[in-house]
Motif scaffolding. Structure first.
Motif, mmCIF file in Angstrom:
data_model
loop_
_atom_site.group_PDB
_atom_site.id
_atom_site.type_symbol
_atom_site.label_atom_id
_atom_site.label_comp_id
_atom_site.label_asym_id
_atom_site.label_seq_id
_atom_site.Cartn_x
_atom_site.Cartn_y
_atom_site.Cartn_z
ATOM 1 N N GLU A 33 0.825 -1.212 0.000
ATOM 2 C CA GLU A 33 0.000 0.000 0.000
ATOM 3 C C GLU A 33 0.860 1.264 0.000
ATOM 4 O O GLU A 33 0.489 2.279 -0.610
ATOM 5 C CB GLU A 33 -0.975 -0.007 1.184
ATOM 6 N N ILE A 34 2.001 1.208 0.649
ATOM 7 C CA ILE A 34 2.878 2.393 0.653
ATOM 8 C C ILE A 34 3.429 2.632 -0.761
ATOM 9 O O ILE A 34 3.517 3.767 -1.223
ATOM 10 C CB ILE A 34 3.990 2.233 1.723
ATOM 11 N N ALA A 35 3.768 1.552 -1.471
ATOM 12 C CA ALA A 35 4.236 1.720 -2.860
ATOM 13 C C ALA A 35 3.134 2.372 -3.700
ATOM 14 O O ALA A 35 3.391 3.273 -4.513
ATOM 15 C CB ALA A 35 4.634 0.369 -3.442
ATOM 16 N N LEU A 36 1.902 1.932 -3.487
ATOM 17 C CA LEU A 36 0.759 2.515 -4.210
ATOM 18 C C LEU A 36 0.597 3.997 -3.840
ATOM 19 O O LEU A 36 0.392 4.858 -4.713
ATOM 20 C CB LEU A 36 -0.507 1.728 -3.846
ATOM 21 N N ASP A 37 0.709 4.287 -2.573
ATOM 22 C CA ASP A 37 0.560 5.665 -2.093
ATOM 23 C C ASP A 37 1.636 6.569 -2.706
ATOM 24 O O ASP A 37 1.350 7.681 -3.160
ATOM 25 C CB ASP A 37 0.669 5.671 -0.559
ATOM 26 N N LEU A 38 2.869 6.061 -2.730
ATOM 27 C CA LEU A 38 3.969 6.840 -3.315
ATOM 28 C C LEU A 38 3.703 7.101 -4.789
ATOM 29 O O LEU A 38 3.864 8.215 -5.293
ATOM 30 C CB LEU A 38 5.288 6.071 -3.139
ATOM 31 N N CYS A 39 3.284 6.048 -5.486
ATOM 32 C CA CYS A 39 3.009 6.155 -6.919
ATOM 33 C C CYS A 39 1.919 7.211 -7.162
ATOM 34 O O CYS A 39 2.058 8.093 -8.014
ATOM 35 C CB CYS A 39 2.588 4.759 -7.407
ATOM 36 N N GLU A 40 0.862 7.149 -6.370
ATOM 37 C CA GLU A 40 -0.240 8.099 -6.548
ATOM 38 C C GLU A 40 0.146 9.513 -6.101
ATOM 39 O O GLU A 40 -0.540 10.475 -6.421
ATOM 40 C CB GLU A 40 -1.487 7.597 -5.806
ATOM 41 N N SER A 41 1.242 9.618 -5.346
ATOM 42 C CA SER A 41 1.719 10.946 -4.920
ATOM 43 C C SER A 41 2.768 11.502 -5.877
ATOM 44 O O SER A 41 3.418 12.514 -5.574
ATOM 45 C CB SER A 41 2.343 10.867 -3.526
#
Ligand SMILES: Cc1cc2nc3c(=O)[nH]c(=O)nc-3n(C[C@H](O)[C@H](O)[C@H](O)COP(=O)(O)OP(=O)(O)OC[C@H]3O[C@@H](n4cnc5c(N)ncnc54)[C@H](O)[C@@H]3O)c2cc1C
Length: 383
Positions: free
Chosen positions: A176-184
C-alpha cells in the motif's frame, strides 16, 4: 476501586476487548497504557490506511461499528470507534504508564509501571508488536545519503513527489505504501525478496475474509485448494510481474508461518501498468542507492523498510517460563499459557482476521481467567 482481579497491559484493540470481556464476566481490571490515548498505534499509521478486513468482521465484542463507516472503515473512523468503545464500557486506562516488567511474586504477578508497583493474580499482555520494527542490516546501509524509514514511521507520499523511492518488502504495508507513493507522484520500486501470496480484497463482490471465516473449520490445505482457482482468476499470473508465488496457500501461510498474505487494494494493477517497478532482493547499499542481488546498482532518493516487526517480550517478562520462544515471541495467544494467570491476547495472526480474532481471544481469556480465579479461591479457602 477495590483491588482489580486483573491487570491488562496496552489500550489498543486487544487490551480494550480484554478489559470489556473481563468486565462482562464480573471481573474488575485496570489497563496500563504507555501512550496518552487509546488506539495509539492506529493514530500513528499512514494516513490513507483503511481496514483491510471488513467492518462487519472487525468490531470488538459488544459494539458493532456503524454502517456509515462503509465496508472498510478508515483509520480515523477506527480510532473514533476505539474511543467510543472505551467510553461505552467505561474503560478508563491509566495512560502514560509504560509497564517495565512483569515478574512472579509468590502466586501473584508483580507489575512495575512508572511509579507503580502492584501485584495481581492475572496479567493480560496486549502490547501488540508496534514497538519492535524489524530493521535488517545490509552492508553499506550507513553510507546511504537519503532518508531510510521503517513503514511504521511513514505517513504519506507528499514529500516524495518526483523522487525515486525504494519500498523494501511486499506485505500489506509495503504494497500500500508503494501505491501511495506512486499516486503521490513518486517513482516507486518494490524490492521483493521472498515468494508472495496476493489475494484480492474482494472476490465475487464479497470481502475475501468472509470466505476464510466460512471455511475456518476446514483443514488449511483443503480450504487453500478450494480457493486456489478463484484467486488465480482474480489476481492473474504474478510470475509475469516479476514475483514468485509462495508454495503454501494463504491459509497455511498464516497458520503455519504467521505470515499474512497481501490483500491487494490496487498495487498489482499499478505494477501491471508499469507504474510501480518490481525488483528482487537487495545485496548492499551504496551512497546514492542500492545494489540488487541480481547484480546491478540502482539509484534511489529514499528507502521505506516495510520489513515487518519482530516482537520480543523477554525484557517485559524476564522470569516467565515456557511462554516465549527463543526470540521472545509468545508461544500461544488467546488461551492458557504455561504460566498460571499470565495470558496474551492478539499476539498471533489468524486467517479470519486479526481484529476478529482479538474479540474471540479476549472472550476466551476472560472465561479462562474467571475459572482460574474461582479455582484459586477454592484452594485458598477449602471448605
Ligand atoms: C498497518 C496495519 C494495518 C492493519 N490492518 C488490520 C486490519 O485491517 N484488520 C485486522 O484485523 N488487523 C489489522 N492489523 C493487525 C492488528 O489487528 C492491529 O495491529 C491491531 O492494532 C492489534 O491490536 P493490539 O491491541 O494487539 O496492538 P496495538 O494496536 O499495537 O496496541 C498495543 C498497545 O499497547 C501499548 N503498549 C505496548 N507496550 C506497552 C507497555 N510496556 N506498557 C504499556 N502499554 C504498552 C501500546 O502503546 C499500544 O497502545 C493491521 C496492522 C498494521 C500494522
Amino acid at each position: 476501586m477495590s483491588a482489580p482481579d486483573a491487570i491488562v497491559i496496552g489500550a489498543g484493540p486487544a487490551g480494550l476487548a480484554a478489559a470489556q470481556r473481563l468486565g462482562a464476566s464480573g471481573l474488575k481490571s485496570v489497563i496500563y497504557e504507555k501512550a496518552e490515548a487509546v488506539g495509539s498505534v492506529w493514530r500513528r499509521h499512514y494516513d490513507r490506511l483503511h481496514l483491510h478486513t471488513p467492518r462487519a468482521h472487525s468490531a470488538l465484542p459488544g459494539l458493532p461499528m456503524p454502517a456509515s463507516f462503509g465496508r472498510y472503515p478508515s483509520r480515523t473512523q477506527f480510532i473514533d470507534y476505539l474511543q467510543g468503545y472505551a467510553k461505552k464500557f467505561d474503560l478508563q486506562p491509566v495512560f502514560n504508564t509504560p509497564v517495565r516488567s512483569v515478574r512472579r511474586d509468590g502466586s501473584r504477578w508483580r507489575i512495575e509501571a512508572g511509579e507503580i508497583s502492584a501485584t495481581t493474580p492475572i496479567v493480560i499482555v496486549a502490547t501488540g508488536w508496534a514497538d519492535f520494527p524489524n530493521v535488517p542490516k545490509w552492508p553499506g546501509i550507513e553510507t546511504f545519503d537519503g532518508p531510510i524509514l521503517h513503514s511504521s514511521a511513514y505517513r504519506n507520499g507528499s514529500a516524495y513527489a518526483g523522487q525515486h523511492v525504494l519500498v523494501v518488502g511486499f506485505g500489506n504495508s509495503g504494497a500500500e505504501i508503494a501505491l501511495d507513493l506512486c499516486e503521490s507522484g513518486a517513482e516507486a520500486t518494490l524490492s521483493v525478496r521472498s515468494p508472495v501470496r496476493i489475494l484480492p480484497r474482494d472476490l465475487f463482490g464479497l470481502p475475501i475474509l468472509s470466505f476464510a471465516i466460512a471455511q475456518r473449520f476446514l483443514p488449511a490445505r483443503i480450504a487453500d485448494a478450494i480457493n486456489a482457482p478463484f484467486i488465480r482468476l482474480a489476481v492473474g499470473s504474478i510470475e509475469r510481474l516479476g514475483m514468485k508465488q509462495a508454495e503454501k496457500g494463504p491459509i497455511r501461510m498464516i497458520e503455519e508461518d504467521g505470515r499474512v498474505p497481501v490483500l491487494d487494494v490496487g498495487t498489482v494493477a499499478k505494477i501491471r501498468e508499469g507504474k510501480i517497478k518490481v525488483r528482487g532482493a537487495i545485496a548492499s547499499f551504496a551512497r546514492s542507492g542500492v545494489v540488487f542481488a541480481e547484480g546491478e546498482p540502482a539509484p534511489f532518493d529514499a528507502v521505506v523498510l516495510a520489513t515487518g516487526f519482530k516482537p520480543d517480550l523477554r525484557a517485559l517478562l524476564p522470569d516467565a517460563k515456557g511462554v516465549l520462544d527463543a526470540a521472545g515471541r509468545p508461544l500461544v495467544s488467546d488461551k492458557s499459557t504455561a504460566e498460571p494467570g499470565l495470558y496474551f491476547v492478539g499476539a498471533i495472526a489468524s486467517p479470519s482476521g486479526q481484529i476478529r480474532q482479538i474479540g474471540v481471544g479476549a472472550t476466551r481469556i476472560a472465561e479462562v481467567a474467571r475459572r482460574f480465579l474461582r479455582d484459586e479461591s477454592s484452594v485458598a479457602s477449602p471448605r
